[in-house]
Scaffold this active site. Structure first.
Site, PDB file in Angstrom:
ATOM      1  CB  CYS A   1      76.167  39.820  19.286  1.00 51.81           C
ATOM      2  SG  CYS A   1      76.830  38.160  19.490  1.00 51.81           S
ATOM      3  CG  LEU A   2      81.252  40.612  23.031  1.00 52.77           C
ATOM      4  CD1 LEU A   2      81.728  39.814  24.237  1.00 52.77           C
ATOM      5  CD2 LEU A   2      82.099  41.874  22.850  1.00 52.77           C
TER       6      LEU A   2
ATOM      7  CG  HIS B   1      75.210  33.111  21.176  1.00 51.55           C
ATOM      8  ND1 HIS B   1      75.762  33.374  19.938  1.00 51.55           N
ATOM      9  CD2 HIS B   1      75.160  34.302  21.814  1.00 51.55           C
ATOM     10  CE1 HIS B   1      76.018  34.673  19.846  1.00 51.55           C
ATOM     11  NE2 HIS B   1      75.660  35.262  20.961  1.00 51.55           N
TER      12      HIS B   1
ATOM     13  CD  GLN C   1      79.109  35.062  21.928  1.00 52.76           C
ATOM     14  OE1 GLN C   1      78.645  34.984  23.060  1.00 52.76           O
ATOM     15  NE2 GLN C   1      79.227  36.210  21.280  1.00 52.76           N
TER      16      GLN C   1
ATOM     17  CG  HIS D   1      71.919  37.921  22.855  1.00 49.76           C
ATOM     18  ND1 HIS D   1      71.890  38.912  21.885  1.00 49.76           N
ATOM     19  CD2 HIS D   1      73.167  37.390  22.780  1.00 49.76           C
ATOM     20  CE1 HIS D   1      73.056  38.942  21.268  1.00 49.76           C
ATOM     21  NE2 HIS D   1      73.858  38.035  21.796  1.00 49.76           N
ATOM     22  CD  GLU D   2      75.025  35.864  25.754  1.00 50.44           C
ATOM     23  OE1 GLU D   2      75.668  35.035  25.090  1.00 50.44           O
ATOM     24  OE2 GLU D   2      75.165  37.099  25.604  1.00 50.44           O
TER      25      GLU D   2
ATOM     26  N   GLY E   1      77.605  39.534  28.248  1.00 48.71           N
ATOM     27  CA  GLY E   1      77.226  38.124  28.167  1.00 48.71           C
ATOM     28  C   GLY E   1      78.054  37.434  27.109  1.00 48.71           C
TER      29      GLY E   1
END
Ligand code: QAP
Ligand code: CO
Length: 168
Positions: free
Chosen positions: A94-95, A140, A51, A136-137, A46
Site C-alpha cells: 500500500c502506498l 480504505h 490517501q 483493498h481500495e 490503486g
C-alpha cells in the site's frame, strides 16, 4: 493536474470513513485526474482519495503492466453486490504503508457497482488482481488498511518501519 502528497501510517486521516459523492462533476474529475497522476508518479496500481487526505468515496486504478498501454479506471461510490465464498491469498502492499508487504486473504471474486469517470452506473465482475485491488481500495473508504487484516504484532512492526524510514 497535480501530484498530491500521499499520507502514510499512522496518519489518523487514514482511519476516516469516506463520504459518498453527490455528483460526478468537473471538480470531482479534477480530483480523479490528480489521484491518477499521483498514483502513476508513486508508482502504484490503486489509490483511494483518503490517501491524499480527501474523505470521498473515490478510487483510481490501473492494472496494466509496464510497457502495456495505460488502462486508467475510476470508481465512485463503489458497492460490492456479491462476494465469492472462495477466498484467495495475495501479497499486498500500500502506498500509505511503503516498503511493507504481507499476505491477505480475501474473497476470490466480487461483483460490484459504481459510477465511472462520466457519472454513469457500471456493474463489473472482478477476479484475480482486480478483485484484490478493488477490495483493498474499498477498505480504505471504510478507514481500513491491509495491515488491519494482520496480527497486531505485524501491524505494529509495519507502522514502526514506516515511522523509522520517515524519520531517517
Ligand atoms: C493496492 O497498492 C494493492 O510499499 C495498491 O514502496 C496492492 O499500488 C492492490 C507501492 C496489492 C492489489 C495488490 C507500495 C509502491 C504500491 C509500496 C499499491 C511501495 C511503493 C502499492
Ligand atoms: Co492501500
Amino acid at each position: 493536474m497535480a501530484i498530491r502528497e500521499i499520507l502514510t501510517v499512522p496518519d489518523p486521516r487514514l482511519k476516516l470513513r469516506s463520504q459518498p459523492v453527490e455528483t460526478v462533476d468537473d471538480e470531482l474529475r479534477a480530483l480523479m485526474d490528480d489521484m491518477l497522476e499521483t498514483m502513476y508518479a508513486a508508482p502504484g496500481i490503486g489509490l483511494a482519495a483518503i490517501q491524499i487526505g480527501v474523505p470521498k468515496q473515490v478510487i483510481v486504478m490501473d492494472l496494466a503492466r509496464e510497457g502495456e498501454e495505460k488502462q486508467p479506471r475510476y470508481f465512485v461510490n463503489p458497492e460490492i453486490l456479491w462476494a465469492s465464498e472462495e477466498t484467495q491469498p495475495y501479497e499486498e502492499g500500500c502506498l500509505s504503508v511503503p516498503e511493507f508487504y504481507d499476505e491477505v486473504e480475501r474473497p476470490a471474486r466480487v461483483k460490484l457497482r459504481y459510477l465511472n469517470y462520466h457519472g454513469e452506473t457500471v456493474e463489473a465482475d472482478a477476479e484475480r488482481l482486480f478483485a484484490v485491488c478493488i477490495q483493498h481500495e474499498m477498505d480504505h473508504l471504510n478507514g481500513v488498511l491491509f495491515i488491519d487484516h494482520l496480527s497486531r504484532l505485524k501491524r505494529e512492526q509495519a507502522i514502526k518501519k514506516v515511522k523509522k524510514a520517515k524519520a531517517a
